[in-house]
Design a protein around this motif. Structure first.
Motif, PDB file in Angstrom:
ATOM      1  N   ARG A  41       0.832  -1.206   0.000  1.00 33.87           N
ATOM      2  CA  ARG A  41       0.000   0.000   0.000  1.00 33.87           C
ATOM      3  C   ARG A  41       0.865   1.255   0.000  1.00 33.87           C
ATOM      4  N   SER A  42       1.884   1.285   0.866  1.00 31.93           N
ATOM      5  CA  SER A  42       2.768   2.452   0.940  1.00 31.93           C
ATOM      6  C   SER A  42       3.511   2.660  -0.369  1.00 31.93           C
ATOM      7  N   ARG A  43       3.991   1.591  -0.980  1.00 30.81           N
ATOM      8  CA  ARG A  43       4.702   1.715  -2.253  1.00 30.81           C
ATOM      9  C   ARG A  43       3.773   2.180  -3.378  1.00 30.81           C
ATOM     10  N   THR A  44       2.541   1.708  -3.364  1.00 22.78           N
ATOM     11  CA  THR A  44       1.578   2.145  -4.372  1.00 22.78           C
ATOM     12  C   THR A  44       1.280   3.631  -4.221  1.00 22.78           C
ATOM     13  N   LEU A  45       1.041   4.080  -3.002  1.00 22.96           N
ATOM     14  CA  LEU A  45       0.789   5.504  -2.771  1.00 22.96           C
ATOM     15  C   LEU A  45       1.993   6.345  -3.174  1.00 22.96           C
ATOM     16  N   ALA A  46       3.203   5.855  -2.882  1.00 26.87           N
ATOM     17  CA  ALA A  46       4.415   6.592  -3.243  1.00 26.87           C
ATOM     18  C   ALA A  46       4.562   6.689  -4.755  1.00 26.87           C
ATOM     19  N   SER A  47       4.245   5.627  -5.472  1.00 24.01           N
ATOM     20  CA  SER A  47       4.346   5.695  -6.941  1.00 24.01           C
ATOM     21  C   SER A  47       3.322   6.667  -7.510  1.00 24.01           C
ATOM     22  N   TRP A  48       2.154   6.746  -6.887  1.00 28.14           N
ATOM     23  CA  TRP A  48       1.160   7.729  -7.327  1.00 28.14           C
ATOM     24  C   TRP A  48       1.652   9.152  -7.106  1.00 28.14           C
ATOM     25  N   GLU A  98      14.028  12.639 -12.335  1.00 27.83           N
ATOM     26  CA  GLU A  98      14.041  11.487 -11.430  1.00 27.83           C
ATOM     27  C   GLU A  98      13.399  11.913 -10.115  1.00 27.83           C
ATOM     28  N   ILE A  99      12.342  11.204  -9.745  1.00 24.43           N
ATOM     29  CA  ILE A  99      11.609  11.519  -8.517  1.00 24.43           C
ATOM     30  C   ILE A  99      11.717  10.330  -7.573  1.00 24.43           C
ATOM     31  N   LYS A 100      12.119  10.627  -6.336  1.00 23.60           N
ATOM     32  CA  LYS A 100      12.171   9.608  -5.285  1.00 23.60           C
ATOM     33  C   LYS A 100      11.195  10.011  -4.199  1.00 23.60           C
ATOM     34  N   ASP A 108      16.256   7.444   4.494  1.00 24.45           N
ATOM     35  CA  ASP A 108      17.148   6.506   3.822  1.00 24.45           C
ATOM     36  C   ASP A 108      16.415   5.390   3.090  1.00 24.45           C
ATOM     37  N   TYR A 109      15.097   5.310   3.219  1.00 22.98           N
ATOM     38  CA  TYR A 109      14.330   4.217   2.624  1.00 22.98           C
ATOM     39  C   TYR A 109      13.416   4.773   1.542  1.00 22.98           C
ATOM     40  N   VAL A 110      13.759   4.496   0.289  1.00 23.50           N
ATOM     41  CA  VAL A 110      12.987   4.989  -0.847  1.00 23.50           C
ATOM     42  C   VAL A 110      11.823   4.033  -1.102  1.00 23.50           C
ATOM     43  N   LEU A 111      10.609   4.568  -1.067  1.00 22.01           N
ATOM     44  CA  LEU A 111       9.430   3.747  -1.354  1.00 22.01           C
ATOM     45  C   LEU A 111       9.214   3.580  -2.845  1.00 22.01           C
ATOM     46  N   ALA A 112       9.504   4.636  -3.611  1.00 21.07           N
ATOM     47  CA  ALA A 112       9.282   4.577  -5.061  1.00 21.07           C
ATOM     48  C   ALA A 112      10.251   5.516  -5.759  1.00 21.07           C
ATOM     49  N   THR A 113      10.669   5.112  -6.947  1.00 19.29           N
ATOM     50  CA  THR A 113      11.510   5.947  -7.804  1.00 19.29           C
ATOM     51  C   THR A 113      10.896   5.958  -9.193  1.00 19.29           C
ATOM     52  N   LEU A 114      10.808   7.131  -9.782  1.00 21.45           N
ATOM     53  CA  LEU A 114      10.266   7.266 -11.131  1.00 21.45           C
ATOM     54  C   LEU A 114      11.229   8.106 -11.951  1.00 21.45           C
ATOM     55  N   VAL A 115      11.593   7.606 -13.121  1.00 19.03           N
ATOM     56  CA  VAL A 115      12.410   8.365 -14.063  1.00 19.03           C
ATOM     57  C   VAL A 115      11.552   8.623 -15.291  1.00 19.03           C
ATOM     58  N   SER A 116      11.501   9.885 -15.694  1.00 15.50           N
ATOM     59  CA  SER A 116      10.672  10.266 -16.829  1.00 15.50           C
ATOM     60  C   SER A 116      11.388  11.353 -17.623  1.00 15.50           C
TER      61      SER A 116
END
Length: 124
Positions: A41-48, A98-100, A108-116
């Protein structure tokens, strides 16, 4: 002749021990499954959150400057922090983004990373 009906004390204790072990294993499996669901759930919210940042720039037709920015947002009841790094690309008409996304309090704990990549849009 008298027949004993029922279980002995040893049989009852063995049955209780087996039941306790089985219940402990079931509890551990349920706990592990719950932890995995919360992490997902946390990773999904972070990717959103990351996708929302890129989509907002696309919708506003923003061609971002090279550099770093950050912010906080609440998504699904969770406070999340994002960091965006905008860099150049080989083609000057594009920017690499690049969004973290981090949970609040865990830098120190990345839930999601997006490169666009965003293209320069000429508005007429």
């Amino acid at each position: 002749m008298m027949r004993n009906r029922g279980f002995t004390l040893v049989e009852v204790l063995v049955a209780l021990a087996i039941l306790a072990i089985a219940l402990a294993a079931a509890l551990r499996a349920a706990s592990s499954s719950t932890d995995a669901a919360l992490t997902l759930r946390s990773r999904t919210l972070a990717s959103w959150v990351a996708q929302n940042q890129v989509n907002e720039m696309r919708a506003r037709r923003v061609f971002p400057d090279i550099g770093r920015s950050e912010g906080q947002v609440e998504q699904g009841g969770e406070r999340l922090r994002w960091q965006m790094e905008v860099g150049a690309s080989p083609n000057r008409s594009f920017r690499r983004i690049e969004i973290k996304v981090y949970a609040e309090g865990t830098p120190d704990y990345v839930l999601a990373t997006l490169v666009s990549y965003l293209a320069r849009v000429n508005v007429q």
